[in-house]
Scaffold this motif. Structure first.
Motif, PDB file in Angstrom:
ATOM      1  N   ARG A 103       0.839  -1.198   0.000  1.00 27.70           N
ATOM      2  CA  ARG A 103       0.000   0.000   0.000  1.00 27.70           C
ATOM      3  C   ARG A 103       0.881   1.258   0.000  1.00 27.70           C
ATOM      4  O   ARG A 103       0.636   2.196  -0.754  1.00 27.70           O
ATOM      5  CB  ARG A 103      -0.885  -0.012   1.237  1.00 27.70           C
ATOM      6  CG  ARG A 103      -1.887   1.114   1.213  1.00 27.70           C
ATOM      7  CD  ARG A 103      -2.689   1.187   2.491  1.00 27.70           C
ATOM      8  NE  ARG A 103      -3.622   2.300   2.425  1.00 27.70           N
ATOM      9  CZ  ARG A 103      -3.268   3.552   2.618  1.00 27.70           C
ATOM     10  NH1 ARG A 103      -2.019   3.848   2.889  1.00 27.70           N
ATOM     11  NH2 ARG A 103      -4.161   4.523   2.535  1.00 27.70           N
ATOM     12  N   TYR A 104       1.907   1.256   0.840  1.00 21.63           N
ATOM     13  CA  TYR A 104       2.813   2.401   0.874  1.00 21.63           C
ATOM     14  C   TYR A 104       3.406   2.655  -0.504  1.00 21.63           C
ATOM     15  O   TYR A 104       3.456   3.783  -0.986  1.00 21.63           O
ATOM     16  CB  TYR A 104       3.959   2.146   1.864  1.00 21.63           C
ATOM     17  CG  TYR A 104       3.564   2.206   3.322  1.00 21.63           C
ATOM     18  CD1 TYR A 104       2.489   2.969   3.746  1.00 21.63           C
ATOM     19  CD2 TYR A 104       4.299   1.499   4.262  1.00 21.63           C
ATOM     20  CE1 TYR A 104       2.146   3.023   5.079  1.00 21.63           C
ATOM     21  CE2 TYR A 104       3.962   1.551   5.604  1.00 21.63           C
ATOM     22  CZ  TYR A 104       2.875   2.308   6.004  1.00 21.63           C
ATOM     23  OH  TYR A 104       2.556   2.359   7.320  1.00 21.63           O
ATOM     24  N   ILE A 105       3.855   1.570  -1.130  1.00 25.60           N
ATOM     25  CA  ILE A 105       4.550   1.750  -2.408  1.00 25.60           C
ATOM     26  C   ILE A 105       3.586   2.189  -3.503  1.00 25.60           C
ATOM     27  O   ILE A 105       3.888   3.063  -4.311  1.00 25.60           O
ATOM     28  CB  ILE A 105       5.274   0.440  -2.791  1.00 25.60           C
ATOM     29  CG1 ILE A 105       6.437   0.198  -1.828  1.00 25.60           C
ATOM     30  CG2 ILE A 105       5.782   0.494  -4.215  1.00 25.60           C
ATOM     31  CD1 ILE A 105       7.117  -1.123  -1.997  1.00 25.60           C
ATOM     32  N   LEU A 106       2.362   1.613  -3.512  1.00 21.05           N
ATOM     33  CA  LEU A 106       1.430   1.920  -4.593  1.00 21.05           C
ATOM     34  C   LEU A 106       0.767   3.279  -4.423  1.00 21.05           C
ATOM     35  O   LEU A 106       0.536   3.992  -5.391  1.00 21.05           O
ATOM     36  CB  LEU A 106       0.353   0.825  -4.665  1.00 21.05           C
ATOM     37  CG  LEU A 106       0.857  -0.539  -5.128  1.00 21.05           C
ATOM     38  CD1 LEU A 106      -0.256  -1.569  -5.047  1.00 21.05           C
ATOM     39  CD2 LEU A 106       1.392  -0.448  -6.552  1.00 21.05           C
ATOM     40  N   LYS A 107       0.420   3.642  -3.194  1.00 24.34           N
ATOM     41  CA  LYS A 107      -0.429   4.821  -3.022  1.00 24.34           C
ATOM     42  C   LYS A 107       0.292   6.067  -2.543  1.00 24.34           C
ATOM     43  O   LYS A 107      -0.248   7.167  -2.634  1.00 24.34           O
ATOM     44  CB  LYS A 107      -1.548   4.492  -2.033  1.00 24.34           C
ATOM     45  CG  LYS A 107      -2.504   3.459  -2.582  1.00 24.34           C
ATOM     46  CD  LYS A 107      -3.838   3.562  -1.893  1.00 24.34           C
ATOM     47  CE  LYS A 107      -4.813   2.539  -2.456  1.00 24.34           C
ATOM     48  NZ  LYS A 107      -5.846   2.226  -1.468  1.00 24.34           N
TER      49      LYS A 107
END
Lengths: 175, 117
Positions: A113-117
């Motif tokens: 989630r951190y990387i995508l958003k």
């Protein structure tokens, strides 16, 4: 790194030990770069290898830089404890996911989630920075409190001594 | 992979045990703090090892990069490094203070002074 650590345990000259400790940290920083943790490597090189070494040298300047030899009877139980704990930990590593395994449990929860958003939500390309300052901002706030407490502690431990010396001098002068 | 997948964990355990040994076996207070440092760095290494993804790059977003290493352990360790320096500073300050009170930084000599004094 292992060699440096072994040297650290053998060496009696504390000045050399402090410098070796810096080298050890620097080697650690290199290892972090290899494992993609550039931010951590920066911090380790600046803080671990730099600041810690300076602090240690400062302490040695205020105290002494020779160490007496550890008595042999004290070493044996230490070696036994260390071997036992190490053995248990070695056994424990057999359950760990292999190095670089992309399906290891750590990579499954918040990290994707951190990387995508984070690019949309925070807008900083460096994910480590956005997690540090935004998603886990309270951690960082707590860290600041830790530094503050440590600084207050150091000042109250060392600063008081000088204050006392001063008052002693004043007392002597007035008495 | 040139070496077995658990190699990093073994190094971590070895370093950790060397740190523990220094803390337990050495009577010199500065040396004990150095031992704690060795131990701490080994824990950092453990976390960074966990965060690595094979073929991944550093977690800085850029076009054309598909796989990133896990940023979460990096963040945790950044915090831990700073905290470790704070504790080191506090410990060293205590050592300086002890030296002023007892004229020595060896545990055994302090014990003796406590008993006789």
């Amino acid at each position: 790194m292992v060699v440096t650590a072994l040297m650290l345990s053998r060496i009696r000259d504390l000045f050399a030990a402090a410098i070796l400790c810096g080298i050890y940290s620097l080697l650690g920083a290199t290892a972090y770069v290899v494992m993609d943790a550039v931010d951590v490597a920066f911090t380790e090189a600046a803080v671990g290898a730099g600041l810690s070494t300076v602090l240690m040298l400062g302490t040695l300047a205020l105290t002494t830089d020779k160490e007496i030899i550890t008595p042999r009877e004290k070493r044996l139980p230490a070696i036994l404890i260390v071997l036992f704990t190490g053995g248990v930990l070695f056994y424990g590593t057999s359950d760990m996911p292999h190095y670089g395994d992309p399906v290891a449990p750590v990579h499954n929860y918040v990290a994707p989630r951190y990387i995508l958003k984070s690019d949309n939500e925070i807008g900083i390309p460096n994910v480590v920075t956005s997690v540090l300052a935004s998603y886990r901002g309270y951690d960082t706030l707590g860290e600041v409190f830790v530094i503050l407490t440590a600084a207050v502690g150091v000042i109250s431990i060392i600063g008081r001594r000088e204050g006392k010396a001063k008052t002693n001098k004043i007392n002597r002068m007035s008495g | 992979m040139p070496f077995p997948g658990l190699f990093n964990y073994w190094i971590v355990v070895i370093l950790m045990m060397i740190g523990l040994y220094i803390v337990i076996a050495h009577g010199n207070l500065v040396k004990k703090i150095i031992g704690i440092n060795v131990f701490q760095v080994s824990v950092f290494l453990l976390y960074i090892t966990i965060g690595k993804v094979a073929g991944g790059s550093a977690p800085i977003l850029d076009q054309g990069i598909e796989v990133y290493s896990n940023p979460l352990p990096h963040v945790l360790i950044l915090t831990a490094i700073v905290v470790s320096v704070a504790t080191t500073a506090l410990g060293l300050a205590l050592v300086v203070r002890i030296r002023n009170a007892f004229q020595t930084i060896e545990e055994d000599e302090i014990d003796q002074q406590e008993k006789t004094g």
